[in-house]
Design a protein around this motif. Sequence first.
Motif, PDB file in Angstrom:
ATOM      1  N   UNK A   4       0.853  -1.184   0.000  1.00  0.00           N
ATOM      2  CA  UNK A   4       0.000   0.000   0.000  1.00  0.00           C
ATOM      3  C   UNK A   4       0.892   1.239   0.000  1.00  0.00           C
ATOM      4  N   UNK A   5       0.748   2.053  -1.045  1.00  0.00           N
ATOM      5  CA  UNK A   5       1.560   3.260  -1.174  1.00  0.00           C
ATOM      6  C   UNK A   5       0.687   4.469  -0.876  1.00  0.00           C
ATOM      7  N   UNK A   6       1.014   5.162   0.180  1.00  0.00           N
ATOM      8  CA  UNK A   6       0.211   6.278   0.644  1.00  0.00           C
ATOM      9  C   UNK A   6       0.948   7.576   0.355  1.00  0.00           C
ATOM     10  N   UNK A   7       0.216   8.601  -0.092  1.00  0.00           N
ATOM     11  CA  UNK A   7       0.845   9.895  -0.334  1.00  0.00           C
ATOM     12  C   UNK A   7      -0.129  11.036  -0.086  1.00  0.00           C
ATOM     13  N   UNK A   8       0.411  12.204   0.340  1.00  0.00           N
ATOM     14  CA  UNK A   8       1.832  12.413   0.654  1.00  0.00           C
ATOM     15  C   UNK A   8       2.182  11.781   1.996  1.00  0.00           C
ATOM     16  N   UNK A   9       3.456  11.794   2.362  1.00  0.00           N
ATOM     17  CA  UNK A   9       3.843  11.279   3.674  1.00  0.00           C
ATOM     18  C   UNK A   9       3.558  12.302   4.763  1.00  0.00           C
ATOM     19  N   UNK A  10       3.492  13.563   4.378  1.00  0.00           N
ATOM     20  CA  UNK A  10       3.104  14.609   5.320  1.00  0.00           C
ATOM     21  C   UNK A  10       2.522  15.780   4.549  1.00  0.00           C
ATOM     22  N   UNK A  11       1.723  16.563   5.225  1.00  0.00           N
ATOM     23  CA  UNK A  11       1.147  17.747   4.612  1.00  0.00           C
ATOM     24  C   UNK A  11       0.841  18.773   5.696  1.00  0.00           C
ATOM     25  N   UNK A  12       0.824  20.017   5.286  1.00  0.00           N
ATOM     26  CA  UNK A  12       0.490  21.122   6.173  1.00  0.00           C
ATOM     27  C   UNK A  12      -0.633  21.913   5.516  1.00  0.00           C
ATOM     28  N   UNK A  13      -1.698  22.150   6.242  1.00  0.00           N
ATOM     29  CA  UNK A  13      -2.848  22.851   5.689  1.00  0.00           C
ATOM     30  C   UNK A  13      -3.447  23.770   6.748  1.00  0.00           C
ATOM     31  N   UNK A  14      -4.239  24.715   6.294  1.00  0.00           N
ATOM     32  CA  UNK A  14      -4.872  25.664   7.205  1.00  0.00           C
ATOM     33  C   UNK A  14      -6.213  25.132   7.688  1.00  0.00           C
ATOM     34  N   UNK A  97      -0.753  -2.147   6.037  1.00  0.00           N
ATOM     35  CA  UNK A  97      -1.016  -0.726   6.192  1.00  0.00           C
ATOM     36  C   UNK A  97      -0.166   0.082   5.217  1.00  0.00           C
ATOM     37  N   UNK A  98      -0.678   1.249   4.853  1.00  0.00           N
ATOM     38  CA  UNK A  98       0.138   2.212   4.153  1.00  0.00           C
ATOM     39  C   UNK A  98       1.129   2.843   5.116  1.00  0.00           C
ATOM     40  N   UNK A  99       2.038   3.635   4.580  1.00  0.00           N
ATOM     41  CA  UNK A  99       3.106   4.207   5.398  1.00  0.00           C
ATOM     42  C   UNK A  99       2.674   5.355   6.298  1.00  0.00           C
ATOM     43  N   UNK A 100       1.472   5.875   6.079  1.00  0.00           N
ATOM     44  CA  UNK A 100       0.967   6.944   6.927  1.00  0.00           C
ATOM     45  C   UNK A 100       1.148   8.324   6.312  1.00  0.00           C
ATOM     46  N   UNK A 101       0.243   9.222   6.665  1.00  0.00           N
ATOM     47  CA  UNK A 101       0.308  10.626   6.265  1.00  0.00           C
ATOM     48  C   UNK A 101       0.143  11.483   7.507  1.00  0.00           C
ATOM     49  N   UNK A 102       1.160  12.252   7.817  1.00  0.00           N
ATOM     50  CA  UNK A 102       1.107  13.134   8.982  1.00  0.00           C
ATOM     51  C   UNK A 102       0.491  14.458   8.562  1.00  0.00           C
ATOM     52  N   UNK A 103      -0.595  14.837   9.218  1.00  0.00           N
ATOM     53  CA  UNK A 103      -1.310  16.074   8.887  1.00  0.00           C
ATOM     54  C   UNK A 103      -1.043  17.108   9.975  1.00  0.00           C
ATOM     55  N   UNK A 104      -0.561  18.260   9.545  1.00  0.00           N
ATOM     56  CA  UNK A 104      -0.248  19.350  10.462  1.00  0.00           C
ATOM     57  C   UNK A 104      -1.012  20.606  10.065  1.00  0.00           C
TER      58      UNK A 104
END
Lengths: 106, 121
Positions: A4-14, A97-104
């Motif tokens: 499972x390929x998850x993207x992005x690995x991290x993101x920053x949003x308002x 599981x996919x690798x995860x996406x960290x949301x900030x």
Amino acid sequence: DIQMTQSPSSLSASVGDRVTITCQASQDISNYLNWYQQKPGKAPKLLIYDASNLETGVPSRFSGSGSGTDFTFTISSLQPEDIATYYCQQYDNLPTFGGGTKVEIK
Amino acid sequence: EVQLVESGGGLVQPGGSLRLSCAASGFTFSSYWMSWVRQAPGKGLEWVANIKQDGSEKYYVDSVKGRFTISRDNAKNSLYLQMNSLRAEDTAVYYCARDLTQYSSSRLDYWGQGTLVTVSS
């Protein structure tokens, strides 16, 4: 094994932004896909099952879609409490599981 | 209220053994598959093993086959993970989870708080 390929690995949003995470399976998994949220230091929590079904008690700003190999998880309006890492998980074969996406928050 | 409480984690030397337990309450334990999932420090989630309601079927991720054994005691509402020949790469927080597997659907709908296993000399 199904990868499972998850993207992005991290993101920053308002706050209030629409957030989209994708998950791609290495082979057709139909709709055998779940999404989980994990806040720091906490256990994962089920949000979406069978690709698009909202778990009971989960806010409606969370949604999922897709089938086959390509899946999407969306937060329609990002809230401060949504800061977490999100994981997709397939169950067509033994679960992975996919690798995860960290949301900030920006 | 569904509750899953893991115990048994700790520090163990490479090659050693450890037995994790998960005490379940708030649901009919014998009616559900159960799973173990682990998370290495700072890393993602990895499913480890699951077991059918009556213990007749058990499945494992390749990296633990032959070393880990999942079991359950429905009379005690408890799930176990016997871990032998432990390696440094087994260091992780281990979660037990209720595995809602039915017909063509499957999901981990309740999770414990986790127990930390550290394999180090």
